[in-house]
Design a protein around this motif. Structure first.
Motif: not given
Length: 449
Positions: A2-28
Motif C-alpha cells: 500500500e505504501n509503495k512510494k515509501l520504498l527506498n534503495i538499501e543496496s546494489l550488488e553487481i557481479t562481474s560488471l564488464f567481466e571485471i568488477f564486483n560491487y556491493t554498494i550500500q546506502y549509509p
C-alpha cells in the motif's frame, strides 16, 4: 504494497560488471545520500543507468550490459535479482542469444520469476517506421536513415525507447504479476544527466512537418525551457488562487451571516502580520500583486474580520509549496554571488537575471558554469517530488571549485523540503567535501582475475 512510494534503495550488488568488477554498494545507515566515486572505466555512470533502466522497465539495457548478476535490495525486505545467461542456439548459424531472468522476492518468498525476451507483435513491427527514422532491411535488422547505422531489435528498442509508442514498449517490457509491477512502480527515478545544457524536444504537431523534418533532432537550451516551465507553474498557481477568490467572494455574504465565532485583537494582529509578511514574499517572487488594505481592529467588526482573515489565508495557501521552492532556488543562486548579477522571478518571464546596474540579461549570456548551476538546482527543486530516487551524474561539471564544495550542503537543504533519496556519481573530492562517510569508492573493491 500500500505504501509503495515509501520504498527506498538499501543496496546494489553487481557481479562481474564488464567481466571485471564486483560491487556491493550500500546506502549509509539513516542517510538519504550516497556518493560513488572512482576512476574512469569503473562503471560509475553504469551504476546510475542500472537503477534508471530497471525502474523505468527499459529491460533491453541489461541485454547489452556486460554483467553476471545484479541484486537490488529495497526496504521491507524486497529484492530484485537480475541474472544473465548466454545461450548457444542449436542452428547452423550457431547464433548466441542472451537470456535475462528477473527474480522478485519479499524476504524468502518468491513473488515472480520472469524470463525476459524482447518479442514484439509482428503487427507492431510492421508500423515501427511510422514512429522512428528507420527502415527494416531484413527480419531482425533496421537502418537509421539519419546516419545509416544498423540496429538489431534490442539495439533499436534501447536507442529509441523514449520515442516508441506506449503500446509497443508495454508489449516487450512489462513483467507478469501485479505484485512485481507494484515493486517496479514503487520507486520513481529522476536522472540528471552529465549533459544538461541542451535537451531534445519533439515537435508539438508533427502533421505540419514533412517526414524529413519530423526525423530531425530538435535541441533546445535547457535553461530557457525551464524558465518557460516556471512561468507556466506561476501562472497556474495564480489562476488557482483567482478561482478560489471568486468562489469565496461569491459566498461571502452567506458565510458572514452564518459565522458564529469572533476574533480577538491579539489573534487578529498576529494573523494579519503573518499574512502581510507572506504577501511580501509572494510579491517578491512574482506570485502576488494585490495589496490588502490595513483594516484596524474593531470589536464590533470582529466577526467580519474573522471571515476576512480565513478567506485571505485560503487564497494564499495555494502558493505555499511553490513559494518555499522559489525562495530556496533564489536564495541559493544569489548566495553564489554570480559575478555582478542576480536572479529574479516574475509571471511574464519565469526566472531571469539582471546585472547589478539593473540591465536585463538573456539566459544564454550566463557562463556555462552559471547555466549548469541554474539547471542543476532547478531540476533538484522543481523536477523532483517526495520519495523519488534522484540520480545525478557528475554534478561538478563546469562548476567553480567553491560551488562544488557548497553543492552537498545545498542538496541537503533541498532534501529537507523534498524528502527524496539521492545517488551521485562524481570524480570530484570537492563535491564530497568533508562527507566521506557518504562515499563508496569503486576503486577499493574486488576485481576478477
Amino acid at each position: 504494497m500500500e505504501n509503495k512510494k515509501l520504498l527506498n534503495i538499501e543496496s546494489l550488488e553487481i557481479t562481474s560488471l564488464f567481466e571485471i568488477f564486483n560491487y556491493t554498494i550500500q546506502y549509509p545507515k539513516n542517510e538519504n545520500v550516497l556518493i560513488i566515486t572512482g576512476p574512469n572505466g569503473f562503471g560509475k555512470t553504469q551504476v546510475l543507468n542500472i537503477l534508471f533502466n530497471l525502474f523505468n522497465r527499459k529491460f533491453v539495457f541489461f541485454q547489452n550490459l556486460v554483467f553476471e548478476k545484479i541484486v537490488v535490495s529495497l526496504n521491507e525486505g524486497i529484492t530484485i535479482e537480475i541474472s544473465k545467461k548466454i545461450i548457444n542456439e542449436k542452428s547452423k548459424t550457431k547464433k548466441k542469444s542472451v537470456q535475462l531472468n528477473f527474480l522478485f522476492k519479499k524476504g524468502k518468498e518468491k513473488i515472480e520469476d520472469y524470463i525476459y525476451s524482447p518479442k514484439v507483435d509482428t503487427g507492431l513491427l510492421r508500423h515501427i517506421d511510422n514512429f522512428l527514422p528507420v527502415a527494416r532491411i531484413d527480419k531482425d535488422r533496421w537502418i537509421n536513415h539519419r546516419n545509416d547505422q544498423i540496429y538489431s531489435l534490442e539495439q533499436l528498442i534501447e536507442e529509441f525507447s523514449n520515442e516508441l509508442p506506449i503500446e509497443f514498449t508495454n508489449s516487450i517490457q512489462k513483467v507478469k504479476t501485479k505484485s512485481a509491477n507494484e515493486i517496479l512502480d514503487s520507486i520513481d527515478v529522476h536522472l540528471i544527466r552529465e549533459q544538461r545544457l541542451f535537451q531534445k524536444v519533439t515537435r508539438s504537431d508533427s502533421r505540419h512537418y514533412s517526414r524529413s523534418e519530423r526525423d530531425q533532432n530538435i535541441m533546445t537550451e535547457t535553461i530557457q525551457a525551464y524558465s518557460n516551465e516556471l512561468r507556466s507553474l506561476i501562472n497556474e498557481k495564480i489562476q488557482q488562487s483567482y478561482s478560489i477568490s471568486q468562489a469565496l467572494d461569491s459566498s461571502y455574504p452567506t458565510r458572514l451571516i452564518t459565522e458564529k465565532e469572533k476574533v480577538s485583537k491579539e489573534e487578529y494582529d498576529k494573523r494579519f502580520a503573518d499574512l502581510t509578511e507572506k504577501q511580501e514574499k509572494l510579491t517578491k517572487n512574482g506570485l502576488y500583486e494585490s495589496k490588502q488594505k490595513v483594516l484596524g481592529y474593531s470589536k464590533d467588526d470582529s466577526k467580519a474580520l474573522l471571515v476576512y482573515l480565513n478567506d485571505l489565508e485560503k487564497k494564499l495557501l495555494v502558493f505555499d509549496d511553490l513559494l518555499e521552492k522559489l525562495e530556496l532556488f533564489t536564495n541559493i543562486l544569489n548566495e553564489r554571488r554570480f559575478t555582478f548579477k542576480s536572479i529574479h522571478i516574475n509571471r511574464e518571464k519565469g526566472f531571469h537575471f539582471k546585472t547589478t546596474k539593473g540591465k536585463d540579461l538573456k539566459l544564454n549570456q550566463l557562463s556555462s558554469g552559471e547555466q549548469h548551476e541554474v539547471v542543476l538546482l532547478y531540476e533538484l527543486i522543481f523536477k523532483t517530488k517526495p520519495s523519488i530516487l534522484v540520480l545525478i551524474d557528475e554534478p561538478e561539471i563546469s562548476l567553480h571549485i567553491t560551488w562544488q564544495k557548497e553543492f552537498l550542503d545545498d542538496l541537503l537543504r533541498i532534501i529537507k523540503i523534498q524528502n527524496f533519496q539521492v545517488l551521485i556519481a562524481t570524480h570530484s573530492p570537492s563535491i564530497i567535501n568533508d562527507r566521506w562517510d557518504l562515499v563508496y569508492n569503486l576503486e577499493k573493491t574486488e576485481v576478477n582475475d
